[in-house]
Design a protein around this motif. Structure first.
Motif, PDB file in Angstrom:
ATOM      1  N   PRO A   1       0.852  -1.201   0.000  1.00 41.30           N
ATOM      2  CA  PRO A   1       0.000   0.000   0.000  1.00 41.30           C
ATOM      3  C   PRO A   1       0.886   1.249   0.000  1.00 41.30           C
ATOM      4  CG  PRO A   1      -0.685  -1.540   1.717  1.00 41.30           C
ATOM      5  CD  PRO A   1       0.628  -2.032   1.179  1.00 41.30           C
ATOM      6  N   VAL A   2       0.529   2.247  -0.793  1.00 41.53           N
ATOM      7  CA  VAL A   2       1.374   3.451  -0.874  1.00 41.53           C
ATOM      8  C   VAL A   2       1.448   4.173   0.463  1.00 41.53           C
ATOM      9  CG1 VAL A   2       1.177   3.853  -3.341  1.00 41.53           C
ATOM     10  CG2 VAL A   2      -0.490   4.858  -1.815  1.00 41.53           C
ATOM     11  N   GLU A   3       0.461   3.989   1.353  1.00 34.55           N
ATOM     12  CA  GLU A   3       0.511   4.641   2.659  1.00 34.55           C
ATOM     13  C   GLU A   3       1.716   4.201   3.471  1.00 34.55           C
ATOM     14  OE1 GLU A   3      -2.725   2.344   2.587  1.00 34.55           O
ATOM     15  OE2 GLU A   3      -2.990   3.738   0.943  1.00 34.55           O
ATOM     16  N   LYS A   4       2.293   3.049   3.161  1.00 34.47           N
ATOM     17  CA  LYS A   4       3.464   2.559   3.897  1.00 34.47           C
ATOM     18  C   LYS A   4       4.760   3.221   3.435  1.00 34.47           C
ATOM     19  CE  LYS A   4       1.916  -1.926   5.446  1.00 34.47           C
ATOM     20  NZ  LYS A   4       2.354  -3.322   5.616  1.00 34.47           N
ATOM     21  N   LEU A   5       4.717   3.911   2.300  1.00 38.45           N
ATOM     22  CA  LEU A   5       5.920   4.577   1.775  1.00 38.45           C
ATOM     23  C   LEU A   5       6.076   5.953   2.388  1.00 38.45           C
ATOM     24  CD1 LEU A   5       5.527   3.683  -2.001  1.00 38.45           C
ATOM     25  CD2 LEU A   5       6.885   2.480  -0.283  1.00 38.45           C
ATOM     26  N   GLN A   6       7.331   6.291   2.676  1.00 33.68           N
ATOM     27  CA  GLN A   6       7.632   7.597   3.235  1.00 33.68           C
ATOM     28  C   GLN A   6       8.718   8.259   2.406  1.00 33.68           C
ATOM     29  OE1 GLN A   6       8.737   6.752   7.271  1.00 33.68           O
ATOM     30  NE2 GLN A   6       6.623   6.895   7.979  1.00 33.68           N
ATOM     31  N   GLU A   7       8.562   9.547   2.160  1.00 37.63           N
ATOM     32  CA  GLU A   7       9.560  10.301   1.411  1.00 37.63           C
ATOM     33  C   GLU A   7      10.515  10.966   2.374  1.00 37.63           C
ATOM     34  OE1 GLU A   7       9.782  13.794  -1.995  1.00 37.63           O
ATOM     35  OE2 GLU A   7       7.825  13.166  -1.228  1.00 37.63           O
ATOM     36  N   GLY A   8      11.809  10.894   2.009  1.00 37.87           N
ATOM     37  CA  GLY A   8      12.779  11.630   2.808  1.00 37.87           C
ATOM     38  C   GLY A   8      13.571  10.756   3.668  1.00 37.87           C
TER      39      GLY A   8
END
Length: 56
Positions: A49-56
Protein backbone atom coordinates in the motif's frame (compact mmCIF):
# COMPACT_ATOMS: atom_id res chain seq x y z
CA UNK A 1 2.53 8.96 1.02
CA UNK A 2 -0.46 9.05 -1.30
CA UNK A 3 -0.83 7.63 -4.81
CA UNK A 4 -0.54 11.05 -6.49
CA UNK A 5 2.86 11.72 -4.89
CA UNK A 6 4.08 8.18 -5.58
CA UNK A 7 3.14 8.60 -9.26
CA UNK A 8 4.91 11.99 -9.37
CA UNK A 9 8.08 10.41 -8.00
CA UNK A 10 7.83 7.51 -10.46
CA UNK A 11 7.36 9.86 -13.44
CA UNK A 12 10.07 12.32 -12.35
CA UNK A 13 13.54 12.41 -13.84
CA UNK A 14 14.87 13.33 -10.39
CA UNK A 15 15.84 10.82 -7.72
CA UNK A 16 13.94 10.86 -4.43
CA UNK A 17 14.65 9.05 -1.18
CA UNK A 18 11.67 6.77 -0.58
CA UNK A 19 11.56 4.40 2.36
CA UNK A 20 9.49 1.37 3.30
CA UNK A 21 9.74 0.51 7.00
CA UNK A 22 13.10 2.29 7.22
CA UNK A 23 14.66 0.71 4.12
CA UNK A 24 15.27 2.67 0.93
CA UNK A 25 13.23 1.43 -2.02
CA UNK A 26 12.83 2.18 -5.71
CA UNK A 27 9.28 2.64 -7.04
CA UNK A 28 8.75 0.44 -10.10
CA UNK A 29 5.02 0.96 -10.64
CA UNK A 30 2.02 2.71 -9.05
CA UNK A 31 -1.51 1.30 -9.23
CA UNK A 32 -3.63 4.39 -8.54
CA UNK A 33 -6.93 2.48 -8.58
CA UNK A 34 -5.83 0.01 -5.91
CA UNK A 35 -3.61 2.40 -3.95
CA UNK A 36 -0.57 0.16 -4.24
CA UNK A 37 3.00 0.49 -5.45
CA UNK A 38 5.43 -2.11 -6.68
CA UNK A 39 8.82 -1.39 -5.14
CA UNK A 40 12.29 -2.90 -5.32
CA UNK A 41 14.22 -3.54 -2.13
CA UNK A 42 17.64 -4.87 -3.08
CA UNK A 43 16.92 -7.92 -5.24
CA UNK A 44 13.34 -8.28 -3.97
CA UNK A 45 10.24 -6.77 -5.54
CA UNK A 46 7.00 -6.42 -3.63
CA UNK A 47 3.65 -4.69 -3.90
CA UNK A 48 2.65 -2.59 -0.91
CA UNK A 49 0.00 0.00 0.00
CA UNK A 50 1.37 3.45 -0.87
CA UNK A 51 0.51 4.64 2.66
CA UNK A 52 3.46 2.56 3.90
CA UNK A 53 5.92 4.58 1.78
CA UNK A 54 7.63 7.60 3.23
CA UNK A 55 9.56 10.30 1.41
CA UNK A 56 12.78 11.63 2.81
Amino acid sequence: MDTVRAKQILDSQNTYDVKLEGSSVWIENVDVENGTATVSVGNNTQTVPVEKLQEG
